[in-house]
Design a protein around this motif. Structure first.
Motif, short mmCIF file in Angstrom:
data_model
loop_
_atom_site.label_atom_id
_atom_site.label_comp_id
_atom_site.label_asym_id
_atom_site.label_seq_id
_atom_site.Cartn_x
_atom_site.Cartn_y
_atom_site.Cartn_z
N ASP A 349 0.66 -1.19 0.04
CA ASP A 349 0.10 0.15 -0.03
C ASP A 349 0.83 1.25 0.00
O ASP A 349 0.30 2.30 -0.33
CB ASP A 349 -0.77 0.15 1.40
CG ASP A 349 -1.73 -1.02 1.21
OD1 ASP A 349 -2.06 -1.55 0.07
OD2 ASP A 349 -2.21 -1.60 1.98
N PHE A 350 2.18 0.86 0.33
CA PHE A 350 2.96 2.23 0.35
C PHE A 350 3.99 2.39 -0.58
O PHE A 350 4.44 3.31 -0.99
CB PHE A 350 3.63 2.35 1.87
CG PHE A 350 2.77 2.30 2.88
CD1 PHE A 350 2.20 3.66 3.25
CD2 PHE A 350 2.30 0.93 3.75
CE1 PHE A 350 1.48 3.40 4.38
CE2 PHE A 350 1.49 1.14 4.60
CZ PHE A 350 0.98 2.47 5.18
N VAL A 351 4.65 1.34 -1.12
CA VAL A 351 5.64 1.10 -2.16
C VAL A 351 5.50 -0.08 -3.02
O VAL A 351 4.84 -0.97 -2.71
CB VAL A 351 7.17 0.89 -1.29
CG1 VAL A 351 7.51 2.24 -0.58
CG2 VAL A 351 7.26 -0.22 -0.52
N LYS A 352 6.24 -0.02 -4.02
CA LYS A 352 6.37 -1.21 -4.95
C LYS A 352 7.92 -1.42 -5.26
O LYS A 352 8.61 -0.62 -5.07
CB LYS A 352 5.54 -1.10 -6.22
CG LYS A 352 5.83 0.29 -6.87
CD LYS A 352 4.75 0.56 -8.20
CE LYS A 352 5.29 1.40 -9.15
NZ LYS A 352 5.06 2.76 -8.46
N VAL A 353 8.07 -2.88 -5.97
CA VAL A 353 9.52 -2.94 -6.36
C VAL A 353 9.89 -2.20 -7.38
O VAL A 353 9.14 -1.81 -8.22
CB VAL A 353 9.59 -4.53 -6.93
CG1 VAL A 353 10.89 -4.76 -7.47
CG2 VAL A 353 9.09 -5.51 -5.85
N GLY A 354 11.23 -1.56 -7.15
CA GLY A 354 11.83 -0.85 -7.97
C GLY A 354 11.85 0.83 -7.82
O GLY A 354 12.33 1.62 -8.28
N ASP A 355 10.97 1.08 -6.75
CA ASP A 355 10.59 2.43 -5.98
C ASP A 355 12.03 2.77 -5.25
O ASP A 355 12.78 2.34 -4.95
CB ASP A 355 9.72 2.54 -5.04
CG ASP A 355 8.18 2.32 -5.81
OD1 ASP A 355 8.00 2.58 -7.32
OD2 ASP A 355 7.20 2.57 -5.12
N GLU A 356 12.43 4.27 -5.67
CA GLU A 356 13.42 4.73 -4.85
C GLU A 356 12.95 5.56 -3.89
O GLU A 356 12.02 6.20 -3.69
CB GLU A 356 14.03 5.76 -5.78
CG GLU A 356 14.88 5.31 -7.14
CD GLU A 356 16.25 4.47 -6.72
OE1 GLU A 356 16.65 4.70 -5.57
OE2 GLU A 356 16.68 3.83 -7.49
N VAL A 357 13.60 4.84 -2.55
CA VAL A 357 12.72 5.52 -1.17
C VAL A 357 14.07 6.31 -0.46
O VAL A 357 15.03 5.59 -0.63
CB VAL A 357 12.15 4.20 -0.41
CG1 VAL A 357 10.98 3.95 -1.36
CG2 VAL A 357 12.98 3.31 -0.19
N GLU A 358 13.61 6.82 0.57
CA GLU A 358 14.54 7.68 1.55
C GLU A 358 14.01 6.95 2.82
O GLU A 358 12.75 6.94 3.20
CB GLU A 358 14.32 9.13 1.34
CG GLU A 358 15.54 9.76 2.34
CD GLU A 358 15.60 11.35 2.25
OE1 GLU A 358 16.61 11.81 2.80
OE2 GLU A 358 14.64 11.63 1.25
N ALA A 359 15.01 6.60 3.56
CA ALA A 359 14.70 6.03 5.07
C ALA A 359 15.57 6.58 6.01
O ALA A 359 16.73 7.07 5.55
CB ALA A 359 14.34 4.83 4.90
N GLU A 360 15.42 6.23 7.38
CA GLU A 360 16.41 6.31 8.38
C GLU A 360 16.71 5.19 8.90
O GLU A 360 15.85 4.36 9.11
CB GLU A 360 15.63 7.27 9.28
CG GLU A 360 16.39 7.62 10.53
CD GLU A 360 15.77 8.67 11.82
OE1 GLU A 360 15.67 8.28 12.80
OE2 GLU A 360 15.10 9.52 11.32
N VAL A 361 18.03 5.12 9.36
CA VAL A 361 18.80 3.92 9.95
C VAL A 361 18.10 3.90 11.33
O VAL A 361 18.38 4.75 12.06
CB VAL A 361 20.13 4.01 9.90
CG1 VAL A 361 20.80 2.78 10.55
CG2 VAL A 361 20.62 4.19 8.59
N LEU A 362 17.71 2.78 11.58
CA LEU A 362 16.75 2.44 13.06
C LEU A 362 17.78 1.69 13.93
O LEU A 362 18.26 2.04 14.83
CB LEU A 362 15.62 1.86 13.04
CG LEU A 362 14.38 2.65 12.18
CD1 LEU A 362 13.24 2.00 11.80
CD2 LEU A 362 14.30 4.07 12.69
N THR A 363 18.24 0.36 13.19
CA THR A 363 19.23 -0.35 13.70
C THR A 363 20.26 -0.59 13.03
O THR A 363 19.93 -0.54 11.73
CB THR A 363 18.56 -1.52 14.28
OG1 THR A 363 18.03 -2.29 13.37
CG2 THR A 363 17.49 -1.20 15.28
#
Length: 590
Positions: A349-363
């Motif tokens: 519902d949020f992303v699909k294969v191939g999408d470029e995403v930005e995220a934060e390192v949690l662990t």
């Protein structure tokens, strides 16, 4: 004739009985005739052994563009078409060849010979010898046929199955037509004169020898060069020179591979390392990625928890998405870390294969080579200023997200959900399940009843947006009041009664549904009901129809008694006594 003979006799002065008739008829004298006779005897002797279908050895004395002239010591030389020597492209003058007499003389008197027929007559013996000995034979590939090729072996047309041409599948059969190749006779059917040959058997024999030699030298960790032989969905088979090894899809690259064809193609030459093999070394496990440094070793030492990274979604599951943040380094974004919403949904519902995403390192665990990421951390937490935005008593509009048996969850905004308990949906309706009141996706107006920021819990109400109608009903439907109502439902235990205020539903027990004439109130009947119980807290109203006329009977009895007691006479009159007696009979009859 006689005149000529007379002239000869006269010229030679010879008596007729002494005349040499043989010399006269042949035109030869006695010596010449003897020589001719001797030659004819010799010639007849040379022809006595020359019969059609005889196989002889002749010598090539001359070659033309189309024919070979062969001497077999006959009165004339024989002729053979060069097509019969196609298998022998190096035929020269002086070569001895086997021939068979096809016809002693044709219409021109020419001796006709056949090299092909001579070879065929002796070919079967030779083919059988080769079959038994397993020797290699040269054959000329003449043409294609259904399922394989036709090969000329000693003049015999042998069959070469397509599967016996090479160890690899053949796509273009025509490339072999017109070539002379080595074969092994693998099958003979004398009854039908069938011969089957194989070129693959020779290759396999060579490969088997190479295979034993290669297997003997194999060691774990050894780096070899091989050729891609076959690509499957689970890996790639590599030809190591007669020995096949398998690179599993997980050993092709440190990065995730969906199909091996993304990395390799048929016929490609690659370097591989031997990872493992069984005792007989027949199952050899190979690797390619092991020849390169592990990507985690190249990961920046400065990367730490809290840093922002970018990557591509490589795998998607319901519980989350794997994002490649560096070649061969993947981090998991759990679905709970994709949105501040407390409603867990699918990661799709949020992303699909191939999408470029930005995220934060949690662990980040370098030893275990694991990293977890979050997307929602890049946006503000909507609960940070919840008191200012949704204070107790404030009114809002939200969307129905889902139901439980005890209430409805309403989303006010992304990440902010509140619960309306089933008791806070309506003042008047008796709701067994929230789905009876609304549907998922409906818009509902709500008021904030309670707020717990620490627990991230919001309690909402819907009925509180309107006044409680039971406040006014308490006075209108007080105990003892009588109202006209409709029996909307009738069942064994009683009846459901609706008054003019449709929000108010009353219950009439079955024993109190009896009419004055002895019948019962039926569904749809409109009659008067007396309120015998009113409970505002539980919204319960109990009524009675029977009680109305029974109370009236009691009043009549009281009135008659009072009338009798108020008489000035010390004893009752006969009329009063009659009236009381009649009233008593009526009551006893009821």
């Amino acid at each position: 004739m006689s005149e000529n003979l007379d002239k000869v006799l006269m010229n030679q002065n010879v008596a007729p009985e002494q005349f040499d008739w043989d010399s006269f008829e042949s035109g030869l004298d006695a010596d010449a005739r003897k020589e001719k006779s001797d030659l004819e005897e010799i010639y007849k002797g040379s022809l006595s052994d020359l019969e059609e279908n005889d196989v002889l050895v002749g010598k090539v004395v001359r070659l033309t563009d189309k024919e070979a002239i062969v001497d077999i010591n006959f009165k004339s030389e024989g002729v053979i078409s060069l097509n019969e020597f196609r298998y022998n492209s190096g035929l020269q003058v002086g070569d001895e060849v086997e021939v068979m007499v096809d016809r002693r003389e044709d219409k021109t008197g020419q001796l006709q010979l056949s090299h092909k027929k001579a070879r065929t007559l002796k070919a079967w013996d030779k083919v059988n010898e080769l079959h038994e000995s397993g020797e290699i034979v040269n054959g000329f590939v003449k043409s294609r046929t259904k399922g394989g090729m036709i090969v000329d072996v000693f003049g015999i047309e042998a069959f070469l199955p397509g599967s016996q041409i090479d160890v690899k599948p053949i796509k273009d059969y025509d490339q072999f037509v017109g070539k002379t190749m080595e074969f092994k006779v693998v099958k003979i059917n004398p009854e039908f004169k069938n011969v089957v040959v194989s070129h693959k058997a020779l290759i396999e024999a060579d490969i088997e020898g190479q295979k034993k030699e290669i297997i003997a030298q194999l060691e774990k960790g050894q780096v070899l060069e091989g050729t891609v032989k076959n690509i499957t969905s689970y890996g790639v088979f590599i030809d190591l020179g007669g020995v096949d090894g398998l690179i599993h899809i997980t050993d092709l690259s440190w990065s995730r591979v969906n199909h091996p064809s993304e990395i390799l193609e048929d016929g490609q030459t690659v370097k591989v390392v031997i990872l493992d093999f069984d005792d007989e070394k027949t199952r050899i496990q190979l690797g390619m990625k092991q020849l390169e440094p592990h990507p985690w070793d190249a990961l920046s030492a400065e990367l730490k928890v809290g840093d922002k990274v970018k990557g591509k979604v490589v795998v998607l599951a319901d519980y989350g998405a794997f994002v490649e943040i560096a070649p061969g380094v993947e981090g998991l974004i759990h679905v709970s870390e994709m949105s501040w919403s407390t409603h867990l949904r699918s990661a799709g519902d949020f992303v699909k294969v191939g999408d470029e995403v930005e995220a934060e390192v949690l662990t980040l665990d370098r030893e275990e080579r694991k990293v977890s990421l979050g997307m929602k951390q890049l946006s503000n937490d909507p609960w940070e200023n919840i008191e200012a935005k949704y204070p107790v008593g404030s009114q809002h509009s939200g969307s129905v997200r889902n139901f439980t048996n005890f209430g409805v969850f309403v989303e006010l905004e992304e990440g902010i959900d509140g619960l309306i308990y089933i008791s806070d949906l309506s003042w008047t309706k008796k709701i067994k399940h929230p789905s009876e009141f609304c549907s998922v996706g409906d818009k509902l107006d709500v008021v904030v009843l309670e707020l717990d920021k620490a627990a991230r819990r919001l309690s909402l109400g819907h009925k509180q947006l309107t006044e409680n109608p039971w406040d006014k009903f308490e006075a209108k439907y007080a105990e003892g009041t009588v109202h006209s109502g409709t029996a909307s439902e009738v069942f064994d235990k009683g009846a459901q009664v609706v008054f003019e205020d449709v929000e108010v539903e009353a219950f009439c027990p079955a024993r109190l549904l009896e009419k004055e004439d002895g019948t019962k109130v039926k569904k749809g009947d409109v009659v008067d009901f007396k309120v015998i119980e009113f409970n505002k807290e539980f919204k319960r109203v109990v009524v009675s129809h029977t009680g109305i006329f029974r109370e009236e009977e009691k009043r009549n009895v009281k009135e008659a008694a009072a009338k009798a007691s108020s008489s000035n006479e010390e004893r009752a009159t006969l009329g009063d006594i009659d009236a009381l007696a009649e009233l008593k009979r009526k009551m006893e009859g009821k």
